[in-house]
Scaffold this motif. Structure first.
Motif, short mmCIF file in Angstrom:
data_model
loop_
_atom_site.label_atom_id
_atom_site.label_comp_id
_atom_site.label_asym_id
_atom_site.label_seq_id
_atom_site.Cartn_x
_atom_site.Cartn_y
_atom_site.Cartn_z
N GLY A 7 0.78 -1.23 0.00
CA GLY A 7 0.00 0.00 0.00
C GLY A 7 0.80 1.27 0.00
O GLY A 7 0.23 2.36 0.01
N ARG A 8 2.12 1.16 -0.01
CA ARG A 8 2.98 2.35 -0.06
C ARG A 8 3.34 2.68 -1.50
O ARG A 8 3.66 1.78 -2.28
CB ARG A 8 4.25 2.12 0.76
N ALA A 9 3.35 3.97 -1.83
CA ALA A 9 3.67 4.41 -3.19
C ALA A 9 5.18 4.52 -3.35
O ALA A 9 5.75 5.60 -3.52
CB ALA A 9 2.99 5.73 -3.49
N SER A 10 5.84 3.38 -3.27
CA SER A 10 7.29 3.34 -3.36
C SER A 10 7.72 1.89 -3.57
O SER A 10 6.90 0.97 -3.47
CB SER A 10 7.93 3.90 -2.08
N ASP A 11 9.01 1.70 -3.80
CA ASP A 11 9.54 0.35 -3.86
C ASP A 11 9.80 -0.21 -2.47
O ASP A 11 10.11 -1.39 -2.32
CB ASP A 11 10.83 0.32 -4.68
N GLY A 12 9.69 0.67 -1.46
CA GLY A 12 9.96 0.23 -0.09
C GLY A 12 9.31 1.15 0.92
O GLY A 12 8.12 1.44 0.86
N ARG A 13 10.15 1.65 1.83
CA ARG A 13 9.65 2.47 2.92
C ARG A 13 9.47 3.94 2.51
O ARG A 13 10.07 4.39 1.54
CB ARG A 13 10.62 2.39 4.10
N LEU A 14 8.65 4.62 3.30
CA LEU A 14 8.39 6.04 3.10
C LEU A 14 9.15 6.84 4.16
O LEU A 14 9.68 6.29 5.11
CB LEU A 14 6.89 6.32 3.22
N VAL A 15 9.14 8.15 3.99
CA VAL A 15 9.81 9.02 4.97
C VAL A 15 9.24 8.78 6.36
O VAL A 15 9.99 8.70 7.35
CB VAL A 15 9.65 10.51 4.56
N ILE A 16 7.91 8.65 6.48
CA ILE A 16 7.29 8.45 7.78
C ILE A 16 7.75 7.14 8.41
O ILE A 16 7.86 7.03 9.64
CB ILE A 16 5.74 8.50 7.67
N ASP A 17 8.06 6.13 7.60
CA ASP A 17 8.56 4.87 8.13
C ASP A 17 9.94 5.06 8.75
O ASP A 17 10.22 4.53 9.84
CB ASP A 17 8.65 3.82 7.01
N PHE A 18 10.80 5.78 8.07
CA PHE A 18 12.15 6.00 8.58
C PHE A 18 12.13 6.88 9.83
O PHE A 18 12.94 6.70 10.75
CB PHE A 18 13.03 6.63 7.50
N ILE A 19 11.21 7.84 9.87
CA ILE A 19 11.08 8.67 11.07
C ILE A 19 10.66 7.81 12.25
O ILE A 19 11.23 7.90 13.35
CB ILE A 19 10.08 9.82 10.83
N ALA A 20 9.67 6.96 12.05
CA ALA A 20 9.23 6.05 13.12
C ALA A 20 10.38 5.16 13.57
O ALA A 20 10.60 4.97 14.78
CB ALA A 20 8.05 5.21 12.64
N GLN A 21 11.13 4.66 12.62
CA GLN A 21 12.27 3.81 12.95
C GLN A 21 13.30 4.56 13.78
O GLN A 21 13.83 4.05 14.77
CB GLN A 21 12.91 3.27 11.67
N GLY A 22 13.58 5.80 13.40
CA GLY A 22 14.54 6.61 14.14
C GLY A 22 14.09 6.89 15.56
O GLY A 22 14.91 6.99 16.48
N LEU A 23 12.78 7.01 15.76
CA LEU A 23 12.24 7.26 17.10
C LEU A 23 12.09 5.98 17.91
O LEU A 23 11.69 6.03 19.08
CB LEU A 23 10.88 7.97 16.99
N GLY A 24 12.38 4.83 17.29
CA GLY A 24 12.24 3.57 17.99
C GLY A 24 10.82 3.07 18.03
O GLY A 24 10.47 2.23 18.88
N LEU A 25 9.98 3.56 17.13
CA LEU A 25 8.57 3.17 17.10
C LEU A 25 8.32 2.20 15.95
O LEU A 25 9.04 2.19 14.95
CB LEU A 25 7.68 4.40 16.91
N PRO A 26 7.26 1.38 16.04
CA PRO A 26 6.89 0.54 14.90
C PRO A 26 6.34 1.40 13.77
O PRO A 26 5.95 2.55 13.98
CB PRO A 26 5.80 -0.36 15.48
N PHE A 27 6.32 0.85 12.55
CA PHE A 27 5.71 1.56 11.44
C PHE A 27 4.25 1.87 11.79
O PHE A 27 3.57 1.07 12.42
CB PHE A 27 5.74 0.70 10.17
N LEU A 28 3.79 3.04 11.36
CA LEU A 28 2.42 3.44 11.66
C LEU A 28 1.41 2.64 10.84
O LEU A 28 1.51 2.57 9.62
CB LEU A 28 2.22 4.92 11.37
#
Length: 376
Positions: free
Chosen positions: A60-81
Motif C-alpha cells: 500500500g505504499r507508493a514506493s519500492d519500499g519504505r516512506l519518509v514516515i517509516d524512517f522517522i518512526a524507525q529513528g524514534l524507535g517506534l513501529p511503522f504506523l
C-alpha cells in the motif's frame, strides 16, 4: 548545493522500551508520500512491483519500499504506523496514520472515480483522529493494539505532509496563475486543522512539511513536453513550476510563524523537505544515487522513463502489443520511483534530513527529544 545527511542516527541501539523519547505516539496526516496503506485498504489493492525493495510485496505504499514516515518512526524507535483504515493486522499502540493517497487539503469538487482524488481529504483525516481519540478514551484496550487508555495526546507528535495534490490537480484546469489564487485557502485550512488538534485533542507538537519541487518529478516533466527550453534549469527541472512551489512554501512558512505565535505553549515546526528533495534531484551522485529526473518504474525508456498510457506495474495493449511498465533492477540508484513518488533510498535520505533538524524552522533536532535509533 550539497547537504550532508550522514548525521545522527548512530545513536543508542537500545530498544524503544529502554530508550528515552518524549513522544508516546505519532499521528500522521497526508497523501501518498506518507500513506502506509490506508487508500489501498479502502480501494483496489496495489500490484507489484510496489514494495519490491524492502517488503518484497505491495503493502500500500507508493514506493519500492519504505516512506519518509517509516524512517522517522524507525529513528524514534517506534513501529511503522498502521493505517487508520486498515482493519486487519493494525497496531495503534504508538499512533496511527490517517494519510490517504491522492488526498488534498481542500474539499474535492469531484469523485475519486472521475479524476482519482481521494475522498479522505484533510478535514476527514482530522475527524478520523478525533474519533480515534474518543474511542481510545472509551474502550479498555484488548490485547496490545490500542494505546493505553490514560495516554496523554499532548505527548504525541503530529505530522502534516499534504498539499501537492491540490497544487498539481488544479494545474491542468486553471494553470499556474489560477493555482496561486488557492494558496491562501489551502494554507488557512491546514493551520485551522492544527489549531483544532491543539484545542480539541490536546496536541502540542506539530511538524509541517512544505511542498517538494514538482518541476523535477519525471511525470510532470513528461506532461510538460514539448518543453520550452528556457523553462528548464541546468538540471532539467521546470523553473516556472518550481518557482510557484517556492511562493507557496514562503506563504506557508509565514503562516506557520503566525500560528506559532498564537499557540504559546505549542511547538510548531516548519520543515523544508523541498530543499532536501531538490538537492537529491539536482545532485543525486553526491548522495550515492545516480538518476534524478528519470523514473525507475515506468514505460517508454525515454528521457523520463514515463508514459501517461501505462503506469508503474500496469500492462496494456499499445499499438497492438502488450507492454508493461516494469521496474528497473537498481531502484537504490534512483530518486524517483514511479515518476511521481520517491524511492526507498531517497526517502531514507529525506528522513535523515528531517531527523537532523537543520531543515526545520525553528531548528528541531529530534535527538534532543529521543534517543534516536539507527535508520537503515
Amino acid at each position: 548545493m550539497f547537504f550532508c545527511f550522514a548525521l545522527i542516527i548512530l545513536a543508542s541501539p537500545a530498544a524503544f522500551t529502554d530508550a528515552r523519547c518524549d513522544f508516546l505516539a505519532v499521528f500522521n496526516f497526508g497523501a501518498s508520500s506518507s500513506d502506509t496503506g490506508g487508500f489501498k485498504a479502502a480501494f483496489p489493492p496495489q500490484r507489484p512491483p510496489y514494495g519490491m525493495t524492502y517488503f518484497g510485496k505491495p503493502v500500500g505504499r507508493a514506493s519500492d519500499g519504505r516512506l519518509v514516515i517509516d524512517f522517522i518512526a524507525q529513528g524514534l524507535g517506534l513501529p511503522f504506523l498502521s493505517p487508520y483504515l486498515q482493519s486487519i493486522g493494525s497496531n495503534f499502540t504508538h499512533g496511527a496514520n490517517f494519510a490517504s493517497s491522492s488526498a488534498t487539503i481542500l474539499l474535492p469538487n469531484t469523485s475519486l472515480f472521475v479524476i482519482g482524488t481521494s475522498p479522505f481529504y484533510l478535514t476527514v483525516q482530522v475527524n478520523q483522529m478525533k474519533e480515534f481519540r474518543t474511542r481510545v478514551l472509551e474502550i479498555s484496550p484488548q490485547g496490545n493494539y490500542l494505546p493505553p487508555k490514560d495516554m496523554t495526546f499532548n505527548k504525541s507528535l503530529y505530522i502534516f505532509d499534504i498539499g501537492q495534490n491540490d497544487f498539481t490537480g488544479m494545474l491542468a484546469t486553471v494553470g499556474l496563475e489560477g493555482v496561486k489564487k488557492y494558496f491562501p485557502q489551502m494554507i488557512s485550512q491546514l493551520t485551522e486543522k492544527i489549531k483544532m488538534i491543539y484545542n480539541e485533542l490536546g496536541g502540542r507538537t506539530f511538524i509541517v512539511f512544505n511542498l517538494g519541487p514538482v518541476g523535477c518529478f519525471p511525470a510532470f516533466l513528461y506532461y510538460l513536453q514539448p518543453h520550452n527550453t528556457s523553462d528548464l534549469d541546468m538540471y532539467g527541472c521546470a523553473i516556472s513550476y518550481n518557482n510557484l512551489v517556492l511562493e507557496y512554501n514562503k506563504m506557508l512558512k509565514d503562516r506557520i510563524t503566525q500560528t506559532r505565535n498564537q499557540l504559546s505553549d505549542a511547538t510548531l515546526v516548519y520543515v523544508d523537505t523541498h530543499a532536501v528533495k531538490l538537492d537529491l534531484f539536482q545532485h543525486p551522485k553526491d548522495h550515492g544515487l545516480v538518476y534524478g529526473t528519470r523514473a525507475c518504474c515506468g514505460y517508454g525508456d525515454g528521457e523520463y522513463n514515463y508514459s501517461k498510457e501505462v503506469s508503474c506495474g500496469d500492462t496494456k495493449v499499445i499499438d497492438g502489443k502488450n507492454v508493461t511498465a516494469a521496474a528497473c533492477k537498481d531502484p537504490e540508484n534512483y530518486v524517483s520511483w514511479d515518476g511521481v513518488h520517491t524511492t526507498d533510498a531517497a526517502n531514507k535520505l529525506i528522513a535523515l534530513g528531517v531527523l537532523n533538524g537543520s531543515f526545520s524552522d525553528p531548528i528541531f533536532p529530534f535527538s534532543k527529544f529521543c534517543d534516536l535509533k539507527p535508520v537503515g
